[in-house]
Design a protein around this motif. Structure first.
Motif, PDB file in Angstrom:
ATOM      1  N   LYS A   1       0.856  -1.181   0.000  1.00 10.13           N
ATOM      2  CA  LYS A   1       0.000   0.000   0.000  1.00 10.13           C
ATOM      3  C   LYS A   1       0.893   1.233   0.000  1.00 10.13           C
ATOM      4  O   LYS A   1       1.617   1.475   0.975  1.00 10.13           O
ATOM      5  CB  LYS A   1      -0.909   0.008   1.228  1.00 10.13           C
ATOM      6  CG  LYS A   1      -1.831   1.209   1.279  1.00 10.13           C
ATOM      7  CD  LYS A   1      -2.707   1.164   2.504  1.00 10.13           C
ATOM      8  CE  LYS A   1      -3.638   2.362   2.507  1.00 10.13           C
ATOM      9  NZ  LYS A   1      -4.471   2.371   3.709  1.00 10.13           N
ATOM     10  N   ASP A   2       0.874   1.984  -1.067  1.00  7.37           N
ATOM     11  CA  ASP A   2       1.647   3.224  -1.211  1.00  7.37           C
ATOM     12  C   ASP A   2       3.127   3.055  -0.857  1.00  7.37           C
ATOM     13  O   ASP A   2       3.634   3.713   0.066  1.00  7.37           O
ATOM     14  CB  ASP A   2       1.046   4.345  -0.343  1.00  7.37           C
ATOM     15  CG  ASP A   2      -0.377   4.667  -0.711  1.00  7.37           C
ATOM     16  OD1 ASP A   2      -0.675   4.633  -1.927  1.00  7.37           O
ATOM     17  OD2 ASP A   2      -1.178   4.955   0.197  1.00  7.37           O
ATOM     18  N   PRO A   3       3.844   2.195  -1.574  1.00  7.62           N
ATOM     19  CA  PRO A   3       5.256   1.972  -1.242  1.00  7.62           C
ATOM     20  C   PRO A   3       6.120   3.227  -1.340  1.00  7.62           C
ATOM     21  O   PRO A   3       7.150   3.313  -0.674  1.00  7.62           O
ATOM     22  CB  PRO A   3       5.704   0.902  -2.243  1.00  7.62           C
ATOM     23  CG  PRO A   3       4.698   0.914  -3.318  1.00  7.62           C
ATOM     24  CD  PRO A   3       3.415   1.412  -2.729  1.00  7.62           C
TER      25      PRO A   3
ATOM     26  N   PHE B   1       6.560   4.573   2.113  1.00  5.66           N
ATOM     27  CA  PHE B   1       7.195   3.754   3.144  1.00  5.66           C
ATOM     28  C   PHE B   1       8.328   4.554   3.787  1.00  5.66           C
ATOM     29  O   PHE B   1       8.971   5.379   3.140  1.00  5.66           O
ATOM     30  CB  PHE B   1       7.778   2.474   2.552  1.00  5.66           C
ATOM     31  CG  PHE B   1       6.759   1.415   2.214  1.00  5.66           C
ATOM     32  CD1 PHE B   1       5.405   1.608   2.418  1.00  5.66           C
ATOM     33  CD2 PHE B   1       7.172   0.209   1.689  1.00  5.66           C
ATOM     34  CE1 PHE B   1       4.485   0.627   2.100  1.00  5.66           C
ATOM     35  CE2 PHE B   1       6.265  -0.777   1.377  1.00  5.66           C
ATOM     36  CZ  PHE B   1       4.916  -0.577   1.583  1.00  5.66           C
ATOM     37  N   THR B   2       8.594   4.273   5.035  1.00  3.57           N
ATOM     38  CA  THR B   2       9.705   4.912   5.737  1.00  3.57           C
ATOM     39  C   THR B   2      10.999   4.723   4.952  1.00  3.57           C
ATOM     40  O   THR B   2      11.790   5.648   4.802  1.00  3.57           O
ATOM     41  CB  THR B   2       9.850   4.326   7.154  1.00  3.57           C
ATOM     42  OG1 THR B   2       8.606   4.517   7.844  1.00  3.57           O
ATOM     43  CG2 THR B   2      10.977   4.976   7.919  1.00  3.57           C
ATOM     44  N   GLU B   3      11.196   3.533   4.448  1.00  2.00           N
ATOM     45  CA  GLU B   3      12.411   3.227   3.686  1.00  2.00           C
ATOM     46  C   GLU B   3      12.501   4.077   2.425  1.00  2.00           C
ATOM     47  O   GLU B   3      13.569   4.566   2.074  1.00  2.00           O
ATOM     48  CB  GLU B   3      12.441   1.740   3.318  1.00  2.00           C
ATOM     49  CG  GLU B   3      13.732   1.279   2.736  1.00  2.00           C
ATOM     50  CD  GLU B   3      14.899   1.354   3.711  1.00  2.00           C
ATOM     51  OE1 GLU B   3      16.033   1.565   3.238  1.00  2.00           O
ATOM     52  OE2 GLU B   3      14.707   1.212   4.931  1.00  2.00           O
ATOM     53  N   ALA B   4      11.393   4.277   1.739  1.00  2.97           N
ATOM     54  CA  ALA B   4      11.388   5.064   0.501  1.00  2.97           C
ATOM     55  C   ALA B   4      11.685   6.530   0.781  1.00  2.97           C
ATOM     56  O   ALA B   4      12.351   7.195  -0.014  1.00  2.97           O
ATOM     57  CB  ALA B   4      10.043   4.933  -0.204  1.00  2.97           C
TER      58      ALA B   4
ATOM     59  N   VAL C   1       1.132  -4.952   2.889  1.00  2.00           N
ATOM     60  CA  VAL C   1       2.235  -4.345   3.625  1.00  2.00           C
ATOM     61  C   VAL C   1       2.043  -2.835   3.550  1.00  2.00           C
ATOM     62  O   VAL C   1       1.950  -2.255   2.464  1.00  2.00           O
ATOM     63  CB  VAL C   1       3.600  -4.760   3.031  1.00  2.00           C
ATOM     64  CG1 VAL C   1       4.736  -4.098   3.783  1.00  2.00           C
ATOM     65  CG2 VAL C   1       3.748  -6.281   3.048  1.00  2.00           C
ATOM     66  N   THR C   2       1.983  -2.186   4.730  1.00  4.45           N
ATOM     67  CA  THR C   2       1.696  -0.758   4.772  1.00  4.45           C
ATOM     68  C   THR C   2       2.930   0.094   5.072  1.00  4.45           C
ATOM     69  O   THR C   2       2.902   1.306   4.859  1.00  4.45           O
ATOM     70  CB  THR C   2       0.598  -0.456   5.809  1.00  4.45           C
ATOM     71  OG1 THR C   2       1.021  -0.947   7.088  1.00  4.45           O
ATOM     72  CG2 THR C   2      -0.725  -1.129   5.410  1.00  4.45           C
ATOM     73  N   ASP C   3       3.996  -0.531   5.580  1.00  6.92           N
ATOM     74  CA  ASP C   3       5.243   0.217   5.794  1.00  6.92           C
ATOM     75  C   ASP C   3       6.403  -0.759   5.930  1.00  6.92           C
ATOM     76  O   ASP C   3       6.242  -1.856   6.476  1.00  6.92           O
ATOM     77  CB  ASP C   3       5.162   1.097   7.045  1.00  6.92           C
ATOM     78  CG  ASP C   3       6.297   2.113   7.120  1.00  6.92           C
ATOM     79  OD1 ASP C   3       6.897   2.432   6.073  1.00  6.92           O
ATOM     80  OD2 ASP C   3       6.589   2.590   8.226  1.00  6.92           O
ATOM     81  N   VAL C   4       7.546  -0.339   5.417  1.00  2.00           N
ATOM     82  CA  VAL C   4       8.794  -1.087   5.551  1.00  2.00           C
ATOM     83  C   VAL C   4       9.886  -0.094   5.938  1.00  2.00           C
ATOM     84  O   VAL C   4      10.030   0.949   5.309  1.00  2.00           O
ATOM     85  CB  VAL C   4       9.190  -1.802   4.236  1.00  2.00           C
ATOM     86  CG1 VAL C   4      10.564  -2.443   4.358  1.00  2.00           C
ATOM     87  CG2 VAL C   4       8.149  -2.841   3.832  1.00  2.00           C
TER      88      VAL C   4
END
Length: 172
Positions: free
Chosen positions: A37-39, A42-45, A85-88
């Motif tokens: 979901k909205d990669p 993501f924190t990583e992005a 997956v909503t955040d990585v």
């Protein structure tokens, strides 16, 4: 006659190549659906900018396949699992104060643990929802796991998924 060192090296290379091809040729399981979901949010992005710019597909696509393969192993026949997956936030961090030679070096310390947020729905063979929820996967002791020799750049994130799935479908 004893095989030459070159022959043994070629043999090992062939075995390694065969395992890589076999892994790549494994079709995705049809009982697990993993999507992001909205990669781009993501924190990583958000961290990967400028000199740290990494193509998200470089880690998200293989990670998606890994999650699907591992999750399919715990499902009973007929069950289906949807994972969003909503955040990585991958393990480690860039530390620019170390100087320009470290611009592309991710420093792994216990203060930079991997984090994965996800939503899931487990369906029974009859299509009814058996279990659903949101999870914030964390492992503050991620450096204490024996991963000697593991050079996979996603080893800590994969370990988080394995810890979650190891509990089985009844305790997702």
């Amino acid at each position: 006659m004893k095989p030459s060192p070159l022959f043994r090296l070629l043999l090992v290379a062939c075995v390694v190549l065969a395992s890589i091809v076999a892994r790549a040729a494994t079709p995705p399981p049809d009982n697990v659906n993993v999507h992001y979901k909205d990669p781009q949010n993501f924190t990583e992005a958000k961290r990967d900018v400028g000199v740290h710019l990494i193509d998200p597909a470089a880690y998200l696509k293989p990670f998606q396949a890994y999650i699907a393969q591992r999750a399919s192993r715990i499902l009973a026949p007929g069950q289906r699992l949807d994972i969003e997956v909503t955040d990585v936030d991958r393990a480690g961090e860039y530390e620019p104060w170390r100087g320009p030679r470290f611009n592309d070096v991710r420093i792994i310390k216990d203060i930079y643990p991997p984090r994965i947020d996800l939503d899931f729905t487990l369906y029974g063979a009859d299509g009814k929802v058996l279990r659903e929820g949101s999870r914030k996967l964390r492992d503050p002791a991620f450096l204490n796991h024996n991963m000697a020799g593991d050079q996979d750049s996603l080893r800590y994130e994969k370990s988080l998924i394995d810890l979650w799935l190891r509990r089985g479908t009844g305790k997702l």
